[in-house]
Write an enzyme that holds these catalytic residues in place. Structure first.
Site, PDB file in Angstrom:
ATOM      1  N   HIS A   1       0.834  -1.195   0.000  1.00 47.84           N
ATOM      2  CA  HIS A   1       0.000   0.000   0.000  1.00 47.84           C
ATOM      3  C   HIS A   1       0.872   1.250   0.000  1.00 47.84           C
ATOM      4  O   HIS A   1       0.638   2.192  -0.760  1.00 47.84           O
ATOM      5  CB  HIS A   1      -0.913   0.016   1.226  1.00 47.84           C
TER       6      HIS A   1
ATOM      7  N   ARG B   1       6.722   2.781  -9.431  1.00 45.21           N
ATOM      8  CA  ARG B   1       7.702   3.848  -9.257  1.00 45.21           C
ATOM      9  C   ARG B   1       8.349   4.229 -10.579  1.00 45.21           C
ATOM     10  O   ARG B   1       8.374   3.452 -11.532  1.00 45.21           O
ATOM     11  CB  ARG B   1       8.757   3.415  -8.241  1.00 45.21           C
TER      12      ARG B   1
ATOM     13  N   GLU C   1       5.251  -5.137 -11.015  1.00 38.01           N
ATOM     14  CA  GLU C   1       6.635  -4.779 -11.335  1.00 38.01           C
ATOM     15  C   GLU C   1       7.266  -5.823 -12.251  1.00 38.01           C
ATOM     16  O   GLU C   1       7.934  -5.486 -13.242  1.00 38.01           O
ATOM     17  CB  GLU C   1       7.439  -4.631 -10.039  1.00 38.01           C
TER      18      GLU C   1
END
Length: 322
Positions: free
Chosen positions: A17, A134, A231
């Site tokens: 999270h 990210r 990812e």
């Protein structure tokens, strides 16, 4: 413009999270917004110094009135709690995975999976194009000579699976030079895993700021099925996923039929059952490792699922309709 982000992290909750919220915060900050986490005191050990610490959710509700946007990524909030928060701040973005909390209002709702929500969600942001990763994943590319078996059980490895998985791989005679272990800064049994890796000459990394530098060299991954799933998909790394929490069910239900990954469940097992399940996981991974045709097709499939630009798209949508 000010954003409050309500998300917690702990050994039990995991880091997923917080990690995805950080990705979203970074995208907002690039557009000049100020962002701040709000964290329960019991999760302070996993917070940063700049985070706002609360003892009761009523304090968060009071803060929510004073800002321009609230982002909520918290499974403890059920429909009635979200509705109450919405009364304090209608500019509310809810992050969801399971679609199992009933009907609630929000201006935006983000779910990278294909789910249907009620008309109370004004602007649903649904689908893999909104996956929050990210910045490092936007330009990361899988190495053409990838030859590693990556072991990564998330930020905390709450079930302590990394250690026995490596032990089982060693017992099966898998080449130590082809294994790389990646653990979060707060991962369980990290000291023991580090010692085992040192003993066998296995590459070991812990608390990396940029995990893509390790992931891109993976031919196959044995991984927890949380945010790491996306990812690995972005980098085109086929995976054998260990499901360690209920909230990973929906993502696996939608990704397994695409045949870029496989999975085995661990979240409802007793300690006595873990060893047998780990043995099955390792057998599954060893079979996949030798299946070059599946690995190639799986990698191509995964790469087309996630492009790493989800956070940018979410911010653009919020700013368009703020």
């Amino acid at each position: 413009m000010m954003v409050l982000v309500r998300a917690d992290a702990s050994v039990e909750i995991g880091m997923g999270h917080r990690v995805r919220c950080q990705a979203l915060m970074s995208a907002f900050e690039k557009q000049g917004w100020q962002c701040q986490f709000v964290v329960q005191r019991q999760c302070k050990a996993f917070a940063n110094e700049a985070d706002l610490i609360i003892d009761h959710e009523s304090a968060f509700f009071s803060m929510a009135k004073q800002v321009d946007l609230v982002i909520l990524d918290h499974y403890a909030y059920q429909a009635q709690d979200i509705a109450e928060l919405y009364q304090h701040q209608p500019n509310l973005l809810v992050l969801d995975d399971m679609n199992d909390r009933g009907t609630f209002p929000a201006k935006w709702l983000l779910n990278p999976l294909q789910e249907d929500y009620s008309k109370q969600i004004q602007r649903p942001l649904i689908g893999s194009q909104y996956t929050l990763l990210r910045d490092e994943f936007i330009h990361a590319v899988k190495s053409p000579s990838a030859d590693k078996l990556l072991i990564t059980m998330g930020g905390t490895d709450p079930l302590g699976l990394t250690l026995p998985i490596v032990e089982h791989l060693m017992a099966a005679g898998f080449a130590a030079q082809n294994i790389v272990v990646l653990m979060g800064a707060n991962a369980k049994q990290a000291k023991q895993v580090r010692q085992l890796c040192l003993q066998h000459g296995i590459s070991f990394h812990q608390g990396l700021r940029e995990v893509s530098v390790v992931m891109k060299d993976a031919k196959l991954a044995i991984s927890a099925a949380g945010s790491t799933l996306y990812e690995l998909a972005c980098l085109g790394v086929p995976a054998i996923f260990a499901q360690i929490a209920d909230n990973q069910t929906r993502s696996l239900e939608q990704h397994l039929p695409l045949n870029w990954c496989r999975s085995i469940r661990f979240d409802h097992l007793s300690k006595d059952q873990l060893s047998t399940q780990i043995s099955q996981l390792v057998v599954m991974a060893l079979e996949a490792w030798e299946n070059s045709d599946w690995l190639e097709k799986a990698s191509l499939t995964a790469q087309h699922l996630v492009d790493g630009k989800g956070a940018e798209r979410v911010v653009a949508e919020v700013m368009r309709h703020d």
